[in-house]
Scaffold this motif. Sequence first.
Motif, PDB file in Angstrom:
ATOM      1  N   VAL A  69      67.877  83.026  34.658  1.00 47.48           N
ATOM      2  CA  VAL A  69      68.508  84.332  34.876  1.00 47.48           C
ATOM      3  C   VAL A  69      69.037  84.889  33.560  1.00 47.48           C
ATOM      4  N   GLU A  70      69.240  86.195  33.559  1.00 46.75           N
ATOM      5  CA  GLU A  70      69.896  86.835  32.426  1.00 46.75           C
ATOM      6  C   GLU A  70      71.330  86.329  32.373  1.00 46.75           C
ATOM      7  N   ASN A  71      71.784  86.015  31.178  1.00 42.70           N
ATOM      8  CA  ASN A  71      73.111  85.430  31.001  1.00 42.70           C
ATOM      9  C   ASN A  71      74.166  86.531  30.868  1.00 42.70           C
ATOM     10  N   ASP A 130      54.869  69.905  30.548  1.00 41.80           N
ATOM     11  CA  ASP A 130      55.061  71.246  31.109  1.00 41.80           C
ATOM     12  C   ASP A 130      56.487  71.693  30.899  1.00 41.80           C
ATOM     13  N   THR A 131      56.669  73.018  30.717  1.00 38.18           N
ATOM     14  CA  THR A 131      58.004  73.557  30.513  1.00 38.18           C
ATOM     15  C   THR A 131      58.265  74.672  31.488  1.00 38.18           C
ATOM     16  N   PHE A 132      59.540  74.929  31.700  1.00 33.18           N
ATOM     17  CA  PHE A 132      59.984  76.037  32.545  1.00 33.18           C
ATOM     18  C   PHE A 132      60.998  76.803  31.720  1.00 33.18           C
ATOM     19  N   ASN A 133      60.527  77.841  31.034  1.00 35.34           N
ATOM     20  CA  ASN A 133      61.433  78.633  30.231  1.00 35.34           C
ATOM     21  C   ASN A 133      61.028  80.100  30.299  1.00 35.34           C
ATOM     22  N   ALA A 134      61.847  80.949  29.761  1.00 32.86           N
ATOM     23  CA  ALA A 134      61.674  82.395  29.888  1.00 32.86           C
ATOM     24  C   ALA A 134      60.449  82.907  29.133  1.00 32.86           C
ATOM     25  N   SER A 135      59.981  82.189  28.139  1.00 30.07           N
ATOM     26  CA  SER A 135      58.860  82.671  27.331  1.00 30.07           C
ATOM     27  C   SER A 135      57.507  82.365  27.925  1.00 30.07           C
ATOM     28  N   LYS A 136      57.463  81.619  28.985  1.00 29.82           N
ATOM     29  CA  LYS A 136      56.182  81.202  29.578  1.00 29.82           C
ATOM     30  C   LYS A 136      55.798  82.069  30.747  1.00 29.82           C
ATOM     31  N   THR A 170      70.732  77.908  28.276  1.00 27.93           N
ATOM     32  CA  THR A 170      69.474  77.329  27.804  1.00 27.93           C
ATOM     33  C   THR A 170      69.473  77.413  26.287  1.00 27.93           C
ATOM     34  N   HIS A 171      68.369  77.080  25.675  1.00 27.81           N
ATOM     35  CA  HIS A 171      68.285  77.191  24.213  1.00 27.81           C
ATOM     36  C   HIS A 171      68.294  78.655  23.769  1.00 27.81           C
ATOM     37  N   ASP A 172      68.055  79.577  24.699  1.00 27.98           N
ATOM     38  CA  ASP A 172      68.131  81.017  24.424  1.00 27.98           C
ATOM     39  C   ASP A 172      69.479  81.516  24.955  1.00 27.98           C
ATOM     40  N   PRO A 173      70.374  82.000  24.110  1.00 34.33           N
ATOM     41  CA  PRO A 173      71.709  82.416  24.564  1.00 34.33           C
ATOM     42  C   PRO A 173      71.692  83.574  25.563  1.00 34.33           C
ATOM     43  N   ALA A 174      70.588  84.277  25.680  1.00 32.25           N
ATOM     44  CA  ALA A 174      70.490  85.394  26.624  1.00 32.25           C
ATOM     45  C   ALA A 174      70.071  84.928  28.017  1.00 32.25           C
ATOM     46  N   VAL A 175      69.740  83.646  28.150  1.00 34.47           N
ATOM     47  CA  VAL A 175      69.217  83.116  29.420  1.00 34.47           C
ATOM     48  C   VAL A 175      70.039  81.918  29.871  1.00 34.47           C
ATOM     49  N   SER A 176      70.389  81.898  31.156  1.00 38.22           N
ATOM     50  CA  SER A 176      71.039  80.740  31.771  1.00 38.22           C
ATOM     51  C   SER A 176      70.082  80.124  32.776  1.00 38.22           C
ATOM     52  N   ARG A 177      70.317  78.856  33.064  1.00 34.09           N
ATOM     53  CA  ARG A 177      69.500  78.152  34.054  1.00 34.09           C
ATOM     54  C   ARG A 177      70.401  77.719  35.189  1.00 34.09           C
ATOM     55  N   ILE A 178      70.005  78.060  36.391  1.00 29.80           N
ATOM     56  CA  ILE A 178      70.730  77.661  37.596  1.00 29.80           C
ATOM     57  C   ILE A 178      69.862  76.652  38.330  1.00 29.80           C
ATOM     58  N   THR A 179      70.440  75.504  38.651  1.00 34.18           N
ATOM     59  CA  THR A 179      69.732  74.501  39.442  1.00 34.18           C
ATOM     60  C   THR A 179      70.422  74.438  40.801  1.00 34.18           C
ATOM     61  N   ILE A 180      69.634  74.660  41.837  1.00 41.44           N
ATOM     62  CA  ILE A 180      70.156  74.704  43.205  1.00 41.44           C
ATOM     63  C   ILE A 180      69.462  73.618  44.025  1.00 41.44           C
ATOM     64  N   VAL A 181      70.239  72.847  44.751  1.00 42.13           N
ATOM     65  CA  VAL A 181      69.683  71.928  45.737  1.00 42.13           C
ATOM     66  C   VAL A 181      70.066  72.502  47.094  1.00 42.13           C
ATOM     67  N   ILE A 196      64.742  85.955  36.090  1.00 41.77           N
ATOM     68  CA  ILE A 196      63.566  85.973  35.218  1.00 41.77           C
ATOM     69  C   ILE A 196      62.433  85.167  35.843  1.00 41.77           C
ATOM     70  N   LYS A 197      62.762  83.984  36.370  1.00 38.35           N
ATOM     71  CA  LYS A 197      61.758  83.070  36.905  1.00 38.35           C
ATOM     72  C   LYS A 197      62.379  82.137  37.933  1.00 38.35           C
ATOM     73  N   VAL A 198      61.591  81.739  38.929  1.00 42.01           N
ATOM     74  CA  VAL A 198      62.042  80.796  39.952  1.00 42.01           C
ATOM     75  C   VAL A 198      60.972  79.719  40.109  1.00 42.01           C
ATOM     76  N   LYS A 199      61.402  78.475  40.199  1.00 41.86           N
ATOM     77  CA  LYS A 199      60.463  77.382  40.446  1.00 41.86           C
ATOM     78  C   LYS A 199      61.121  76.361  41.362  1.00 41.86           C
ATOM     79  N   THR A 200      60.408  75.994  42.417  1.00 46.23           N
ATOM     80  CA  THR A 200      60.838  74.899  43.280  1.00 46.23           C
ATOM     81  C   THR A 200      60.074  73.668  42.844  1.00 46.23           C
ATOM     82  N   PHE A 201      60.799  72.632  42.468  1.00 43.84           N
ATOM     83  CA  PHE A 201      60.161  71.408  42.003  1.00 43.84           C
ATOM     84  C   PHE A 201      59.617  70.611  43.179  1.00 43.84           C
TER      85      PHE A 201
END
Length: 165
Positions: free
Chosen positions: A9-11, A159-165, A38-49, A71-76
């Motif tokens: 998400v946008e931070n 594999d990666t899950f980041n905003a640039s992919k 995340t490594h990008d200060p403009a992006v945060s990562r939310i992990t939801i169970v 920005i992106k959603v992935k269910t593992f």
Amino acid sequence: MKHTISVLVENHSGVLSRISGLFSRRGFNIESLAVGPTHDPAVSRITIVADGDEHTVEQIEKQLNKLIEVIKVKTFEANEYLARELMIVKVSAAANKRSEIMTIADITGAKVMDITLTTMTLELCDTYAHLCRFEEVIAPYGIIEMVRTGTIAIEKGSDTFNASK
């Protein structure tokens, strides 16, 4: 069935409120929630169970993707990610029980953070299941206070899950 969902998400302020509101309005229960940069200060990562069937998870993904800040959603899928939680637990530790508690800490990989005449505070970072087992083993000594983080997860392999992919 438990599902682990990662959301980029946008931070900025209010994003977490909108996401938790989405879950609340639709009656989806969040079992665990962790947010961090995340490594990008403009992006945060939310992990939801979240608990639910495949249809529920599909609806969650669709609703999340409708939010502008997402920005992106992935269910593992099972076995495609590594997940950890942190637990800090303060237990009653009379002098005659300290060596037993230290042995449990050594066997389980817990670290002693603090010790007083009557208590020990232990830290353990591991899987949800391991933390639950640790809690069961340490509970007979008398848990005074316990805190746990939400689950954080990352995809296995290259594999990666980041905003640039």
